[in-house]
Design a protein around this motif. Structure first.
Motif, PDB file in Angstrom:
ATOM      1  N   TYR A  64     -10.131   5.914  -0.688  1.00 15.01           N
ATOM      2  CA  TYR A  64      -8.858   5.301  -0.314  1.00 15.01           C
ATOM      3  C   TYR A  64      -8.174   4.688  -1.541  1.00 15.01           C
ATOM      4  O   TYR A  64      -6.950   4.822  -1.715  1.00 15.01           O
ATOM      5  N   ALA A  65      -8.957   4.010  -2.404  1.00 20.34           N
ATOM      6  CA  ALA A  65      -8.383   3.393  -3.607  1.00 20.34           C
ATOM      7  C   ALA A  65      -7.712   4.443  -4.488  1.00 20.34           C
ATOM      8  O   ALA A  65      -6.668   4.178  -5.106  1.00 20.34           O
ATOM      9  N   GLU A  66      -8.282   5.617  -4.543  1.00 22.73           N
ATOM     10  CA  GLU A  66      -7.693   6.699  -5.345  1.00 22.73           C
ATOM     11  C   GLU A  66      -6.368   7.171  -4.764  1.00 22.73           C
ATOM     12  O   GLU A  66      -5.432   7.478  -5.502  1.00 22.73           O
ATOM     13  N   ARG A  67      -6.267   7.223  -3.434  1.00 20.72           N
ATOM     14  CA  ARG A  67      -4.988   7.608  -2.817  1.00 20.72           C
ATOM     15  C   ARG A  67      -3.943   6.509  -3.011  1.00 20.72           C
ATOM     16  O   ARG A  67      -2.769   6.797  -3.264  1.00 20.72           O
ATOM     17  N   LEU A  68      -4.369   5.250  -2.902  1.00 17.83           N
ATOM     18  CA  LEU A  68      -3.450   4.140  -3.144  1.00 17.83           C
ATOM     19  C   LEU A  68      -2.948   4.178  -4.584  1.00 17.83           C
ATOM     20  O   LEU A  68      -1.755   3.983  -4.846  1.00 17.83           O
ATOM     21  N   GLU A  69      -3.839   4.431  -5.514  1.00 11.37           N
ATOM     22  CA  GLU A  69      -3.447   4.525  -6.919  1.00 11.37           C
ATOM     23  C   GLU A  69      -2.431   5.651  -7.122  1.00 11.37           C
ATOM     24  O   GLU A  69      -1.438   5.480  -7.852  1.00 11.37           O
ATOM     25  N   HIS A  70      -2.668   6.777  -6.496  1.00 12.00           N
ATOM     26  CA  HIS A  70      -1.755   7.919  -6.621  1.00 12.00           C
ATOM     27  C   HIS A  70      -0.330   7.526  -6.225  1.00 12.00           C
ATOM     28  O   HIS A  70       0.636   7.821  -6.951  1.00 12.00           O
ATOM     29  N   TYR A  71      -0.193   6.834  -5.115  1.00 11.39           N
ATOM     30  CA  TYR A  71       1.137   6.463  -4.648  1.00 11.39           C
ATOM     31  C   TYR A  71       1.704   5.281  -5.421  1.00 11.39           C
ATOM     32  O   TYR A  71       2.930   5.191  -5.610  1.00 11.39           O
ATOM     33  N   CYS A  72       0.858   4.374  -5.891  1.00 10.20           N
ATOM     34  CA  CYS A  72       1.327   3.273  -6.741  1.00 10.20           C
ATOM     35  C   CYS A  72       1.975   3.817  -8.010  1.00 10.20           C
ATOM     36  O   CYS A  72       3.003   3.292  -8.473  1.00 10.20           O
ATOM     37  N   LEU A  73       1.377   4.839  -8.584  1.00 17.60           N
ATOM     38  CA  LEU A  73       1.923   5.409  -9.809  1.00 17.60           C
ATOM     39  C   LEU A  73       3.228   6.161  -9.551  1.00 17.60           C
ATOM     40  O   LEU A  73       4.029   6.345 -10.470  1.00 17.60           O
ATOM     41  N   MET A  74       3.457   6.571  -8.307  1.00 16.36           N
ATOM     42  CA  MET A  74       4.725   7.205  -7.960  1.00 16.36           C
ATOM     43  C   MET A  74       5.864   6.180  -7.976  1.00 16.36           C
ATOM     44  O   MET A  74       6.955   6.460  -8.471  1.00 16.36           O
ATOM     45  N   GLU A  75       5.622   4.988  -7.404  1.00 16.99           N
ATOM     46  CA  GLU A  75       6.643   3.935  -7.322  1.00 16.99           C
ATOM     47  C   GLU A  75       5.991   2.583  -7.617  1.00 16.99           C
ATOM     48  O   GLU A  75       5.799   1.756  -6.731  1.00 16.99           O
ATOM     49  N   PRO A  76       5.647   2.329  -8.881  1.00 14.21           N
ATOM     50  CA  PRO A  76       4.852   1.130  -9.207  1.00 14.21           C
ATOM     51  C   PRO A  76       5.531  -0.200  -8.887  1.00 14.21           C
ATOM     52  O   PRO A  76       4.847  -1.186  -8.605  1.00 14.21           O
ATOM     53  N   LEU A  77       6.854  -0.250  -8.913  1.00 19.18           N
ATOM     54  CA  LEU A  77       7.539  -1.513  -8.648  1.00 19.18           C
ATOM     55  C   LEU A  77       7.570  -1.858  -7.167  1.00 19.18           C
ATOM     56  O   LEU A  77       8.091  -2.899  -6.780  1.00 19.18           O
ATOM     57  N   GLN A  78       6.979  -1.010  -6.338  1.00 22.76           N
ATOM     58  CA  GLN A  78       6.993  -1.258  -4.892  1.00 22.76           C
ATOM     59  C   GLN A  78       5.641  -1.712  -4.352  1.00 22.76           C
ATOM     60  O   GLN A  78       5.441  -1.737  -3.126  1.00 22.76           O
ATOM     61  N   TRP A  79       4.706  -2.077  -5.215  1.00 20.24           N
ATOM     62  CA  TRP A  79       3.432  -2.631  -4.740  1.00 20.24           C
ATOM     63  C   TRP A  79       3.531  -4.139  -4.821  1.00 20.24           C
ATOM     64  O   TRP A  79       3.642  -4.702  -5.911  1.00 20.24           O
ATOM     65  N   PHE A  80       3.461  -4.817  -3.660  1.00 20.18           N
ATOM     66  CA  PHE A  80       3.781  -6.237  -3.601  1.00 20.18           C
ATOM     67  C   PHE A  80       2.539  -7.094  -3.335  1.00 20.18           C
ATOM     68  O   PHE A  80       2.417  -7.733  -2.283  1.00 20.18           O
ATOM     69  N   ASN A  81       1.620  -7.096  -4.283  1.00 18.73           N
ATOM     70  CA  ASN A  81       0.466  -8.005  -4.254  1.00 18.73           C
ATOM     71  C   ASN A  81       0.563  -8.910  -5.474  1.00 18.73           C
ATOM     72  O   ASN A  81       0.098  -8.562  -6.558  1.00 18.73           O
ATOM     73  N   PHE A  82       1.207 -10.066  -5.309  1.00 22.54           N
ATOM     74  CA  PHE A  82       1.464 -10.943  -6.444  1.00 22.54           C
ATOM     75  C   PHE A  82       0.336 -11.963  -6.621  1.00 22.54           C
ATOM     76  O   PHE A  82       0.549 -13.175  -6.565  1.00 22.54           O
ATOM     77  N   PHE A  83      -0.877 -11.455  -6.809  1.00 22.16           N
ATOM     78  CA  PHE A  83      -2.027 -12.302  -7.097  1.00 22.16           C
ATOM     79  C   PHE A  83      -3.013 -11.480  -7.914  1.00 22.16           C
ATOM     80  O   PHE A  83      -2.816 -10.270  -8.120  1.00 22.16           O
TER      81      PHE A  83
END
Length: 311
Positions: free
Chosen positions: A284-303
């Motif tokens: 799952y982490a690998e799929r999340l990473e794949h999509y994070c790299l597509m739109e990195p400014l849209q991952w909203f974990n500010f910690f």
């Protein structure tokens, strides 16, 4: 302010119910442009005042920059500010979804036919969401067909009030928020009934639980170890249903929802349970990473997401 040992849940909710009610009213009365006049100063102040959040944003963006030079990101203050402004725009999109201003024509889909075919079998599915993009856009899916009902598990204490707010904007919405701190036997039975009725259950899989002794697995994510919750995957195995990874990104001015078939049925044999869980979480982490790299400014974990303590 957060210290390094603080859990994400201690941050409090910036978008508390009274604030969201006010912002929704501004949006409905005056539209997106006027709402941006409210949000941009607020988010700018939030960026200046929230030093830990600003540092966490830069640390995350530096990881993205190292893995994806083509992103044009460097993890500097300018990038961090753009990250927070992206968050502000996501709030406006959230309000648009709640108000019913988003229609099917505003949303593109990948993998929707597979999910709808699953629902037509009479058996629902687990959707693994995240804090990447805007899960609220799934309300459009809930509203497009009376047969599609979506239940979202949330950790907020305001779930009931958020439901009331949702119903005020659309009483026929098929979206239901369910507040959970931990999944009990009663919760599992309730969710099992929903799955058997062909409903969808959404649970975020990129934040550790709020319980005192959380069940977590380490996974490599954006170049370093991070902790991910085991709960969503254990729940999916207990419910004995298909599992999809769900990502909703804003791309070229449109909301794009991706449904990925993650597993037909998750099983974790007792003999190698922890190993099987870790491998599933890593996938799952690998799929999340794949999509994070597509739109990195849209991952909203500010910690500090990569704060790995010995469990």
């Amino acid at each position: 302010m957060m210290n390094k040992s603080s859990h994400w849940s201690a941050m409090g909710e910036w978008s508390v119910i009274w604030g969201m009610r006010f912002l929704l009213r501004v949006y409905l009365l005056f539209g997106r442009t006027v709402l941006q006049c409210f949000l941009y100063p607020v988010v700018s102040y939030y960026w200046l005042a929230n030093k830990p959040g600003r540092a966490a944003s830069r640390a995350y963006l530096k990881r993205v920059a190292a893995l994806s030079p083509a992103s044009g990101l460097h993890g500097n203050l300018r990038d961090s500010y753009r990250h927070f402004i992206s968050f502000a725009n996501a709030i406006i999109d959230k309000l648009a979804a709640w108000s019913g201003a988003l229609s099917l024509s505003d949303v593109d889909y990948h993998g929707r036919d597979s999910l709808l075919a699953q629902i037509r079998t009479g058996k629902g599915a687990i959707l693994l969401g995240s804090h990447l993009g805007n899960l609220e856009v799934c309300r459009v899916l809930a509203d497009m067909d009376e047969a599609v009902r979506i239940n979202v598990l949330v950790h907020t204490k305001h779930a009931e009030k958020f439901n009331d707010l949702l119903k005020q904007t659309n009483r026929n919405s098929g979206l239901n928020l369910i507040q959970v701190t931990e999944v009990s036997a009663a919760t599992s039975m309730m969710l099992s009934d929903k799955i058997d009725n062909g409903e969808l259950v959404v649970i975020t899989a990129d934040r550790t639980p709020v319980s005192p002794n959380p069940r977590v697995s380490r996974a490599k994510f954006l170049g370093a170890d991070a902790l991910f919750p085991q709960g969503p995957f254990i729940l999916a195995s207990l419910l004995k249903c298909p599992v999809y990874a769900l990502f909703c990104l804003k791309q070229n001015g449109k909301q794009v929802i991706y449904f990925e078939r993650f597993s037909d049925l998750l099983t974790f044999p007792r003999k190698n349970r922890e190993q099987a869980l870790q491998q599933t979480v890593q996938r799952y982490a690998e799929r999340l990473e794949h999509y994070c790299l597509m739109e990195p400014l849209q991952w909203f974990n500010f910690f500090d997401f990569w704060q790995v303590n010995e469990q």
